[in-house]
Design a protein around this motif. Structure first.
Motif, PDB file in Angstrom:
ATOM      1  N   CYS A  24       4.797   8.111  -1.530  1.00  0.00           N
ATOM      2  CA  CYS A  24       4.808   7.354  -1.248  1.00  0.00           C
ATOM      3  C   CYS A  24       3.783   6.151  -1.032  1.00  0.00           C
ATOM      4  O   CYS A  24       4.183   7.235   0.598  1.00  0.00           O
ATOM      5  CB  CYS A  24       6.922   6.537  -1.410  1.00  0.00           C
ATOM      6  SG  CYS A  24       8.021   7.396  -2.196  1.00  0.00           S
ATOM      7  N   GLU A  25       4.070   4.886  -0.501  1.00  0.00           N
ATOM      8  CA  GLU A  25       3.167   4.426  -0.002  1.00  0.00           C
ATOM      9  C   GLU A  25       3.611   2.859   0.400  1.00  0.00           C
ATOM     10  O   GLU A  25       4.319   2.368  -0.718  1.00  0.00           O
ATOM     11  CB  GLU A  25       1.979   4.001  -0.259  1.00  0.00           C
ATOM     12  CG  GLU A  25       0.512   5.108  -0.900  1.00  0.00           C
ATOM     13  CD  GLU A  25      -0.516   4.640  -0.899  1.00  0.00           C
ATOM     14  OE1 GLU A  25      -0.726   3.856  -1.055  1.00  0.00           O
ATOM     15  OE2 GLU A  25      -1.144   5.427  -1.251  1.00  0.00           O
ATOM     16  N   PHE A  26       3.576   2.269   1.849  1.00  0.00           N
ATOM     17  CA  PHE A  26       4.471   0.687   1.384  1.00  0.00           C
ATOM     18  C   PHE A  26       3.392   0.566   2.726  1.00  0.00           C
ATOM     19  O   PHE A  26       2.933   0.368   3.846  1.00  0.00           O
ATOM     20  CB  PHE A  26       5.793   1.633   2.577  1.00  0.00           C
ATOM     21  CG  PHE A  26       6.415   0.131   2.205  1.00  0.00           C
ATOM     22  CD1 PHE A  26       6.959  -0.928   1.653  1.00  0.00           C
ATOM     23  CD2 PHE A  26       6.669  -0.495   3.570  1.00  0.00           C
ATOM     24  CE1 PHE A  26       7.871  -1.981   1.513  1.00  0.00           C
ATOM     25  CE2 PHE A  26       6.744  -2.354   3.765  1.00  0.00           C
ATOM     26  CZ  PHE A  26       8.153  -2.669   2.724  1.00  0.00           C
ATOM     27  N   GLU A  27       4.027  -0.760   2.274  1.00  0.00           N
ATOM     28  CA  GLU A  27       2.974  -1.592   2.981  1.00  0.00           C
ATOM     29  C   GLU A  27       3.672  -3.324   3.725  1.00  0.00           C
ATOM     30  O   GLU A  27       4.130  -3.667   2.764  1.00  0.00           O
ATOM     31  CB  GLU A  27       1.854  -2.117   2.808  1.00  0.00           C
ATOM     32  CG  GLU A  27       0.563  -3.629   3.425  1.00  0.00           C
ATOM     33  CD  GLU A  27      -0.510  -3.454   3.027  1.00  0.00           C
ATOM     34  OE1 GLU A  27      -1.112  -4.619   3.452  1.00  0.00           O
ATOM     35  OE2 GLU A  27      -1.427  -2.791   2.080  1.00  0.00           O
ATOM     36  N   PHE A  42       2.400   4.183   4.944  1.00  0.00           N
ATOM     37  CA  PHE A  42       3.119   2.867   5.479  1.00  0.00           C
ATOM     38  C   PHE A  42       1.721   2.045   6.109  1.00  0.00           C
ATOM     39  O   PHE A  42       0.721   2.897   7.826  1.00  0.00           O
ATOM     40  CB  PHE A  42       4.222   3.480   6.451  1.00  0.00           C
ATOM     41  CG  PHE A  42       3.976   1.918   7.098  1.00  0.00           C
ATOM     42  CD1 PHE A  42       5.800   0.529   6.711  1.00  0.00           C
ATOM     43  CD2 PHE A  42       3.696   0.826   8.050  1.00  0.00           C
ATOM     44  CE1 PHE A  42       6.211  -0.322   6.575  1.00  0.00           C
ATOM     45  CE2 PHE A  42       4.690   0.088   8.402  1.00  0.00           C
ATOM     46  CZ  PHE A  42       5.714  -0.270   7.835  1.00  0.00           C
ATOM     47  N   ARG A  43       1.399   1.146   6.077  1.00  0.00           N
ATOM     48  CA  ARG A  43       0.421   0.527   6.971  1.00  0.00           C
ATOM     49  C   ARG A  43       1.150  -1.257   7.418  1.00  0.00           C
ATOM     50  O   ARG A  43       2.184  -1.502   6.422  1.00  0.00           O
ATOM     51  CB  ARG A  43      -0.493  -0.143   5.754  1.00  0.00           C
ATOM     52  CG  ARG A  43      -2.181  -0.737   6.477  1.00  0.00           C
ATOM     53  CD  ARG A  43      -2.770  -0.836   5.700  1.00  0.00           C
ATOM     54  NE  ARG A  43      -4.254  -1.872   6.123  1.00  0.00           N
ATOM     55  CZ  ARG A  43      -4.811  -1.946   6.100  1.00  0.00           C
ATOM     56  NH1 ARG A  43      -5.037  -1.474   4.965  1.00  0.00           N
ATOM     57  NH2 ARG A  43      -5.034  -2.336   6.486  1.00  0.00           N
ATOM     58  N   GLY A  44       1.621  -1.775   8.294  1.00  0.00           N
ATOM     59  CA  GLY A  44       2.031  -2.649   8.927  1.00  0.00           C
ATOM     60  C   GLY A  44       2.334  -2.970   9.899  1.00  0.00           C
ATOM     61  O   GLY A  44       1.754  -2.100  11.362  1.00  0.00           O
ATOM     62  N   GLU A  45       4.157  -2.949   9.932  1.00  0.00           N
ATOM     63  CA  GLU A  45       4.833  -3.572  11.860  1.00  0.00           C
ATOM     64  C   GLU A  45       6.054  -3.028  11.007  1.00  0.00           C
ATOM     65  O   GLU A  45       6.356  -3.208  10.661  1.00  0.00           O
ATOM     66  CB  GLU A  45       4.682  -5.330  11.784  1.00  0.00           C
ATOM     67  CG  GLU A  45       5.669  -5.359  12.975  1.00  0.00           C
ATOM     68  CD  GLU A  45       5.634  -6.634  13.374  1.00  0.00           C
ATOM     69  OE1 GLU A  45       6.263  -6.797  14.412  1.00  0.00           O
ATOM     70  OE2 GLU A  45       4.795  -7.942  12.891  1.00  0.00           O
TER      71      GLU A  45
END
Length: 121
Positions: A24-27, A42-45
């Motif tokens: 799974c990937e989430f941004e 995961f990419r982000g904060e």
């Protein structure tokens, strides 16, 4: 009988409130309470006063501001922890680490600007 926490103070699987599984990937921005485990990308904060577990298969990029963090995967970016950062033997951290306690296990990779500060309490 199940224990709420392991003897070393790390959370058990049953303590985990949410997770992002491998594949799974989430941004974006993630905020949470309790314990969250990330095994995917995961990419982000990420922002929380609680514990974040980065699994061995996880790839995280961004700014993390948490109560405590246990890293078994790869983190690229800034880590700000109110209590502690623990990098397991499989963990890789690149960027900036700011915490009152940093634990690195044998085999861990830490290529970062590191600031260990005293707790205010």
């Amino acid at each position: 009988m199940f224990q709420a926490k392991k003897l070393d103070g790390t959370p058990n699987d049953r303590d985990i409130r949410a997770f992002l599984e491998e594949g799974c990937e989430f941004e974006g921005k993630l905020t949470f309470s309790g314990v969250v485990r990330l095994n995917g990308k995961f990419r982000g904060e990420i922002e929380s006063d609680d514990t974040l577990i980065i699994g061995e298969t996880a790839e995280i990029e961004g700014r993390l501001s948490v109560g405590a963090i246990i890293i078994g995967g790869r983190v690229l970016g800034e880590i700000h922890s109110r209590h502690r950062v623990e990098i397991l033997a499989t963990g890789v951290v690149e960027g900036v680490v700011n915490a009152p306690m940093i634990i690195t296990h044998e085999g861990a990779s830490l290529v970062a600007q590191v600031k260990v500060r005293r707790n205010a309490s």
